[in-house]
Design a protein around this motif. Structure first.
Motif, PDB file in Angstrom:
ATOM      1  N   TYR A  82      35.605  33.716  35.944  1.00 29.72           N
ATOM      2  CA  TYR A  82      35.142  32.594  35.132  1.00 29.72           C
ATOM      3  C   TYR A  82      36.330  31.752  34.683  1.00 29.72           C
ATOM      4  O   TYR A  82      37.299  32.270  34.133  1.00 29.72           O
ATOM      5  CB  TYR A  82      34.377  33.096  33.898  1.00 29.72           C
ATOM      6  CG  TYR A  82      33.103  33.826  34.251  1.00 29.72           C
ATOM      7  CD1 TYR A  82      31.916  33.132  34.446  1.00 29.72           C
ATOM      8  CD2 TYR A  82      33.100  35.215  34.407  1.00 29.72           C
ATOM      9  CE1 TYR A  82      30.738  33.801  34.781  1.00 29.72           C
ATOM     10  CE2 TYR A  82      31.943  35.894  34.749  1.00 29.72           C
ATOM     11  CZ  TYR A  82      30.756  35.181  34.941  1.00 29.72           C
ATOM     12  OH  TYR A  82      29.601  35.842  35.280  1.00 29.72           O
ATOM     13  N   MET A  83      36.248  30.431  34.956  1.00 31.63           N
ATOM     14  CA  MET A  83      37.318  29.500  34.589  1.00 31.63           C
ATOM     15  C   MET A  83      36.719  28.286  33.881  1.00 31.63           C
ATOM     16  O   MET A  83      35.592  27.889  34.178  1.00 31.63           O
ATOM     17  CB  MET A  83      38.065  29.018  35.844  1.00 31.63           C
ATOM     18  CG  MET A  83      39.068  30.001  36.409  1.00 31.63           C
ATOM     19  SD  MET A  83      38.337  31.241  37.467  1.00 31.63           S
ATOM     20  CE  MET A  83      38.050  30.333  38.963  1.00 31.63           C
ATOM     21  N   CYS A  84      37.499  27.707  32.972  1.00 31.76           N
ATOM     22  CA  CYS A  84      37.069  26.484  32.295  1.00 31.76           C
ATOM     23  C   CYS A  84      38.150  25.412  32.428  1.00 31.76           C
ATOM     24  O   CYS A  84      39.344  25.710  32.299  1.00 31.76           O
ATOM     25  CB  CYS A  84      36.810  26.734  30.814  1.00 31.76           C
ATOM     26  SG  CYS A  84      35.467  27.884  30.523  1.00 31.76           S
ATOM     27  N   ALA A  85      37.720  24.197  32.688  1.00 32.53           N
ATOM     28  CA  ALA A  85      38.640  23.063  32.827  1.00 32.53           C
ATOM     29  C   ALA A  85      38.625  22.233  31.544  1.00 32.53           C
ATOM     30  O   ALA A  85      37.770  22.423  30.678  1.00 32.53           O
ATOM     31  CB  ALA A  85      38.225  22.205  34.019  1.00 32.53           C
ATOM     32  N   GLU A 128      30.293  30.607  26.167  1.00 28.78           N
ATOM     33  CA  GLU A 128      30.238  29.764  24.962  1.00 28.78           C
ATOM     34  C   GLU A 128      31.321  28.695  25.023  1.00 28.78           C
ATOM     35  O   GLU A 128      31.958  28.373  24.026  1.00 28.78           O
ATOM     36  CB  GLU A 128      30.410  30.636  23.708  1.00 28.78           C
ATOM     37  CG  GLU A 128      29.238  31.589  23.468  1.00 28.78           C
ATOM     38  CD  GLU A 128      29.472  32.463  22.250  1.00 28.78           C
ATOM     39  OE1 GLU A 128      30.523  32.333  21.607  1.00 28.78           O
ATOM     40  OE2 GLU A 128      28.591  33.279  21.950  1.00 28.78           O
ATOM     41  N   ARG A 129      31.537  28.163  26.203  1.00 33.49           N
ATOM     42  CA  ARG A 129      32.551  27.130  26.412  1.00 33.49           C
ATOM     43  C   ARG A 129      31.962  26.070  27.332  1.00 33.49           C
ATOM     44  O   ARG A 129      31.008  26.332  28.057  1.00 33.49           O
ATOM     45  CB  ARG A 129      33.807  27.724  27.072  1.00 33.49           C
ATOM     46  CG  ARG A 129      34.643  28.571  26.141  1.00 33.49           C
ATOM     47  CD  ARG A 129      35.773  29.261  26.870  1.00 33.49           C
ATOM     48  NE  ARG A 129      36.627  29.986  25.941  1.00 33.49           N
ATOM     49  CZ  ARG A 129      37.753  29.519  25.422  1.00 33.49           C
ATOM     50  NH1 ARG A 129      38.172  28.310  25.744  1.00 33.49           N
ATOM     51  NH2 ARG A 129      38.475  30.239  24.587  1.00 33.49           N
ATOM     52  N   GLY A 134      39.562  40.127  32.996  1.00 34.95           N
ATOM     53  CA  GLY A 134      38.653  41.045  33.688  1.00 34.95           C
ATOM     54  C   GLY A 134      38.137  42.130  32.772  1.00 34.95           C
ATOM     55  O   GLY A 134      36.954  42.189  32.448  1.00 34.95           O
ATOM     56  N   ARG A 135      39.043  42.997  32.317  1.00 32.44           N
ATOM     57  CA  ARG A 135      38.628  44.099  31.429  1.00 32.44           C
ATOM     58  C   ARG A 135      38.456  43.600  29.994  1.00 32.44           C
ATOM     59  O   ARG A 135      37.447  43.827  29.357  1.00 32.44           O
ATOM     60  CB  ARG A 135      39.660  45.229  31.483  1.00 32.44           C
ATOM     61  CG  ARG A 135      39.614  46.013  32.782  1.00 32.44           C
ATOM     62  CD  ARG A 135      40.512  47.236  32.735  1.00 32.44           C
ATOM     63  NE  ARG A 135      41.929  46.878  32.606  1.00 32.44           N
ATOM     64  CZ  ARG A 135      42.703  46.613  33.646  1.00 32.44           C
ATOM     65  NH1 ARG A 135      42.212  46.660  34.871  1.00 32.44           N
ATOM     66  NH2 ARG A 135      43.972  46.303  33.469  1.00 32.44           N
ATOM     67  N   VAL A 136      39.496  42.900  29.482  1.00 28.00           N
ATOM     68  CA  VAL A 136      39.409  42.321  28.131  1.00 28.00           C
ATOM     69  C   VAL A 136      38.896  40.900  28.295  1.00 28.00           C
ATOM     70  O   VAL A 136      39.509  40.088  28.980  1.00 28.00           O
ATOM     71  CB  VAL A 136      40.798  42.311  27.444  1.00 28.00           C
ATOM     72  CG1 VAL A 136      40.693  41.740  26.042  1.00 28.00           C
ATOM     73  CG2 VAL A 136      41.389  43.710  27.427  1.00 28.00           C
ATOM     74  N   LYS A 137      37.753  40.593  27.683  1.00 30.18           N
ATOM     75  CA  LYS A 137      37.098  39.302  27.931  1.00 30.18           C
ATOM     76  C   LYS A 137      37.682  38.155  27.097  1.00 30.18           C
ATOM     77  O   LYS A 137      36.958  37.283  26.625  1.00 30.18           O
ATOM     78  CB  LYS A 137      35.583  39.415  27.659  1.00 30.18           C
ATOM     79  CG  LYS A 137      34.894  40.471  28.490  1.00 30.18           C
ATOM     80  CD  LYS A 137      34.967  40.163  29.981  1.00 30.18           C
ATOM     81  CE  LYS A 137      34.290  41.220  30.819  1.00 30.18           C
ATOM     82  NZ  LYS A 137      34.512  41.056  32.255  1.00 30.18           N
ATOM     83  N   SER A 138      39.002  38.175  26.930  1.00 30.66           N
ATOM     84  CA  SER A 138      39.632  37.064  26.199  1.00 30.66           C
ATOM     85  C   SER A 138      39.936  35.936  27.184  1.00 30.66           C
ATOM     86  O   SER A 138      39.989  36.157  28.400  1.00 30.66           O
ATOM     87  CB  SER A 138      40.921  37.540  25.534  1.00 30.66           C
ATOM     88  OG  SER A 138      41.797  38.053  26.511  1.00 30.66           O
TER      89      SER A 138
END
Length: 263
Positions: free
Chosen positions: A226-229, A211-212, A164-168
């Motif tokens: 935001y989630m990536c599978a 960028e994923r 959320g705060r840190v976009k890692s």
């Protein structure tokens, strides 16, 4: 295990009929299979049932921790196709399960198929005595009886989530159960980092702004997640089940909205 089957003297299965299989549940619905396995099964419990899709399709419903996964089994004549394997007979198909196979889904969850869930379960023939039996409402008819139950529709698996705060981006274990989507540090964690209420979600869609690849987002009034599978197919599965849940919830709330807007 031979106790689950009917065998003749030569050790052959009597007929190739699935009804001889102790863990074949025939017309059991998806909802009932999930309820049975979640309430009464354990991790690795499974059963076979007819699929709702087509005549020669069956569904293997499998309990994996707190969710139930459904896998397609295809029957062509006497042979069975399951995953990457094809079995020439029912006996070969059953032998495969006797060896406690390991099954993996797109979500990356690995499940050992340990416990066939029996079609026939011993139940006590004990009934409560009736002390009170009185109508609480009058003037109602059959049309007022509306059968209703929530979908169990469970899903779990690893997704890479943006902070959320840190976009890692960090790998998190997600569990969808009822209207709650919980995410944990990993699969072994007992306490969730956060529980998202799907009833508050306004949209779920593929997201191409990151960028994923294989990313999707869940839009809430105060934040977008935001989630990536691992794969596009897996992302699509998550989107489909989350959207389906949202559609079900909207269906339930529509009558209430209709009544409140009447003047």
């Amino acid at each position: 295990r031979s106790s689950d089957l009917t065998w003749d003297e030569d050790g052959e299965n009597e007929g190739s009929d699935l009804d001889t299989l102790g863990w074949y549940h025939d017309n059991l619905s998806r909802h009932a299979a999930e309820a049975l396995l979640l309430n009464n099964g354990t991790d690795g419990s499974y059963l076979l049932r007819k699929s709702n899709e087509k005549v020669d399709l069956y569904s293997l419903s499998v309990r994996a921790k707190n969710s139930v996964k459904h896998f397609i089994v295809e029957r062509t004549g006497s042979s069975f196709k399951f995953g990457f394997n094809e079995f020439s007979s029912l006996q070969e198909f059953i032998k495969h399960f006797a060896n406690q196979p390991l099954i993996g889904s797109e979500t990356g969850t690995l499940i050992v198929l340990k416990h066939p869930y029996p079609r026939i379960v011993d139940e006590p023939s004990i009934y409560e005595s009736i002390r009170v039996h009185t109508a609480m409402m009058t003037g109602r008819t059959e049309s007022d009886l509306v059968a209703n139950a929530p979908s169990l529709g469970t899903k779990e698996g690893y997704l890479i989530k943006q902070g959320g705060r840190v976009k890692s981006w960090k790998n998190r274990w997600f569990v969808l159960h009822g209207n709650e989507l919980k995410y944990f540090k990993d699969q072994l964690s007992s306490e969730p980092i956060r529980t998202l209420d799907v009833t508050e979600c306004t949209a779920v869609q593929f997201d191409y702004s990151q960028e994923r690849v294989n990313c999707f987002c869940m839009v809430f009034p105060l934040r977008t997640y935001y989630m990536c599978a691992k794969t596009g197919a897996e992302a699509d599965e998550w989107i489909k089940i989350l959207r389906w849940k949202m559609t079900q919830m909207r269906k339930k709330s529509l009558p209430k909205l209709g009544r409140s807007e009447e003047h």
